[in-house]
Write an enzyme that holds these catalytic residues in place. Structure first.
Site, short mmCIF file in Angstrom:
data_model
loop_
_atom_site.label_atom_id
_atom_site.label_comp_id
_atom_site.label_asym_id
_atom_site.label_seq_id
_atom_site.Cartn_x
_atom_site.Cartn_y
_atom_site.Cartn_z
N LYS A 49 23.06 8.08 13.70
CA LYS A 49 22.66 8.53 12.36
C LYS A 49 21.26 7.98 12.09
O LYS A 49 20.97 6.83 12.43
CB LYS A 49 23.66 8.00 11.33
CG LYS A 49 23.42 8.49 9.91
CD LYS A 49 24.52 7.96 8.97
CE LYS A 49 24.36 8.47 7.55
NZ LYS A 49 25.45 7.98 6.66
N SER B 259 27.82 11.55 3.98
CA SER B 259 26.45 11.73 4.36
C SER B 259 26.20 11.78 5.86
O SER B 259 25.15 12.25 6.29
CB SER B 259 25.60 10.61 3.76
OG SER B 259 25.95 9.35 4.33
N SER C 159 31.40 8.31 3.86
CA SER C 159 30.39 9.04 4.62
C SER C 159 30.63 9.17 6.12
O SER C 159 29.92 9.92 6.79
CB SER C 159 29.01 8.42 4.40
OG SER C 159 28.50 8.80 3.14
#
Lengths: 95, 485
Positions: B78, B153, B177
């Site tokens: 990420k 997210s 997330s």
């Protein structure tokens, strides 16, 4: 309405955020919406409940005070929008 | 089957047997990326050159018998974890040219375990969002239906695994997330206990909630990733000096005699009927595994979202104060003085959702309001944690839906922040209490969208989560579908 557009303007100033008139209107409505939702917490009597500020009880995470390698000035300045010599440059602070 | 479709453990076996090389695996993953990335947009940046060089080095190691737990395994990161010399944007214009001078500890650990980094995965700006629509670099699409969001997210981390654009990935989870996008994309995602995985080099959102964790194709891969990621880090003062078990030993063990807690507050009106049905079926499967079902109560569940939307923005407003256009990141041009430079930089550098949260957080912490908001929320947070302490005295793990609905349409909730926030209604509690949680695929809706089930356990009981999830995975034999791309 808990928050007026004037309040939003004040909070934006505290947060060092420039907001346009249109943004101010929209933010006022949205933040009021969210605060209304949050108000349901007032249903709860929390008298005497110790607030929880950490998920895990770790306190005083001490380590030995020993010098270790740190960033070279050049590396620390490499991402600066504006730098001169070994300093960050900023626009003037006061008139 | 093609190499990019395999799990970590399957590929590791092939590497050990000399059937495949790290280069072949990397080539397979990048050819898959060439074929599908244009439609999905899992990545903000690909690292093909670095990956191929690492794969070649891995093959040299393999020749000499040096095989680490992730040797030759392509992993996506990420774009919130710092990578030395590789731009790390956090999905924001504010950091779109930021090049970290150091690696996050999680990155160091993955690299030391032999991982090949495929690229930096797309995400909501500063991890604030549940749909990956707030990224400065544009949205990521759900591989199961390109008109739908992948969750967020860590949306790019989830789609990269689901679409076989990597073998596994890491994300971060502040209110769901990792688990929410894992559920919506049909993969496994774990948020470890607060303090289990070092956050050194993780760009901070809400420091009392943030955790790094893996997204994988199955439960065994999740255990393999946790073996690499977990552990104390002297660079991270909130990481905990607790012993780390071999997580892989929990995979494949049965759960006979276990008590599975079903919290009645998680089975509310407003849950999609297909989600309810899939979770009901999961409960039945778990019972057939020899576990007993206990109804429990987590009475403060309905307050979780309200508590979260005080605490997370409050901490964010403080953490994001560092983006001032001075030391790194974006700086607005043409400011007359320093104060104007700050204000213009933050206006132009942050997107709407980030600004909204900074505003809420600043307000909640401002003079005269602190006690009413942050103080009150921190007290209710203590009650939420107490609910779980009491629940885990009565059961081994708690089982809930991961999300109230399958993936929603792109654009459906962007104008209604509160509706967007409510999509995390079942995942936020674990962050507030600091406990670990895992989402595992448990079926599909009639329109073919994945559905996830969540297991929660007490602090540092990731082993129990893996044991329950793997027992369920094995006996449910949820149909192994792949998105039609």
């Amino acid at each position: 309405m808990k928050l007026s557009t004037a309040d939003v303007e004040y909070v934006a100033k505290l947060a060092r955020l420039e907001v346009s008139e249109a943004e101010k209107e929209k933010l006022t409505a949205q933040i009021n919406d969210i605060l209304r939702y949050i108000d349901q917490l007032n249903e709860l009597d929390t008298m005497g409940v110790a607030p929880m500020s950490h998920a895990i009880a770790v306190t005083n995470a001490f380590r030995e005070d020993r010098a270790a390698q740190s960033l070279e000035p050049g590396d620390a300045l490499a991402n600066a929008p504006d730098a001169r010599g070994e300093f960050f440059r900023v626009p003037k602070v006061i008139e | 089957m093609e190499l990019h479709q395999f799990t970590i453990h399957a590929l590791q076996e092939k590497i050990r047997n000399g059937e495949v090389s790290a280069l072949q695996i990397a080539e397979s993953v990048f050819s898959r990326i060439d074929a599908v990335e244009g439609r999905i947009h899992s990545y903000i940046r690909l690292m093909k050159e670095e990956a191929m060089a690492s794969a070649a080095r891995a093959d040299e190691g393999i020749q000499k018998g040096d095989i680490q737990p992730l040797t030759g395994i392509p992993i996506a990161l990420k774009d919130i974890v710092c990578t030395r010399g590789i731009p790390t944007t956090c999905g924001s214009r504010m950091l779109h040219q930021f090049v970290p001078p150091y690696n996050a500890t999680a990155v160091e650990k993955l690299a030391a375990a032999g991982a090949i980094f495929v690229g930096k995965a797309n995400m909501d700006e500063f991890a604030m969002g549940s749909s990956t629509e707030t990224s400065y670099f544009g949205p990521t699409r759900n591989p199961w239906d390109l008109e739908r969001i992948p969750g967020g997210s860590s949306g790019g981390s989830a789609t990269a695994v689901a679409a076989d654009e990597c073998i596994a990935s890491i994300g971060s989870d502040t209110g769901g997330s990792i688990r929410q996008p894992a559920a919506l994309c049909g993969v496994v995602g774990m948020k470890p206990t607060y303090g289990r995985v070092s956050r050194f080099g993780l760009i901070a959102f809400a420091s009392s909630l943030d955790q790094i964790g893996p997204l994988t194709k199955d439960v065994e891969d999740c255990a393999i990733m946790m073996n690499v990621l977990a552990g104390y880090d002297p660079k991270e003062s909130t990481s905990v000096k607790a012993e780390v078990p071999d997580y892989r030993q929990f995979v494949g063990r049965d759960i006979k005699g276990w008590k599975i807690g079903i919290p009645k507050e998680y089975f509310i009106d407003g849950i999609d009927p297909e989600v309810s049905a899939a979770v009901a079926k999961t409960i039945e499967t778990v019972r057939q595994c020899g576990a007993s079902i206990v109804e429990i109560s987590l009475p403060h569940t309905k307050y979780c979202v309200a508590v979260y939307y005080i605490i997370a923005p409050a901490e964010a407003s403080s953490n994001l104060a560092r983006y001032d256009g001075v030391r790194y990141g974006f700086r607005a041009a043409d400011a007359r003085d320093l104060s104007e430079m700050y204000q213009k930089t933050r206006r132009q550098g942050f997107g709407a959702e980030v600004k909204r949260r900074i505003m809420i957080g600043t307000y909640a912490l401002s003079a005269g309001y602190y006690d009413a908001y942050y103080g009150k929320a921190s007290q209710v947070r203590a009650l939420i944690r107490r609910d779980f302490d009491e629940a885990f005295a009565r059961c081994d793990v708690v089982l809930t839906p991961t999300t109230p609905t399958p993936a929603f349409k792109i654009g459906e909730k962007t104008d209604d922040p509160l509706q967007m926030y409510l999509s995390d209604i079942f995942t936020i509690s674990a962050n507030l209490a600091g406990i670990p949680g895992i989402s595992v695929p448990c079926g599909f809706s009639t329109s073919g969208l994945p559905i996830g089930v969540q297991f929660l356990a007490g602090h540092f009981e990731e082993g129990k989560l893996l044991q329950a999830a793997s027992a369920y995975e094995k006996s449910a034999a949820v149909e192994k579908r792949r998105p039609a791309l």
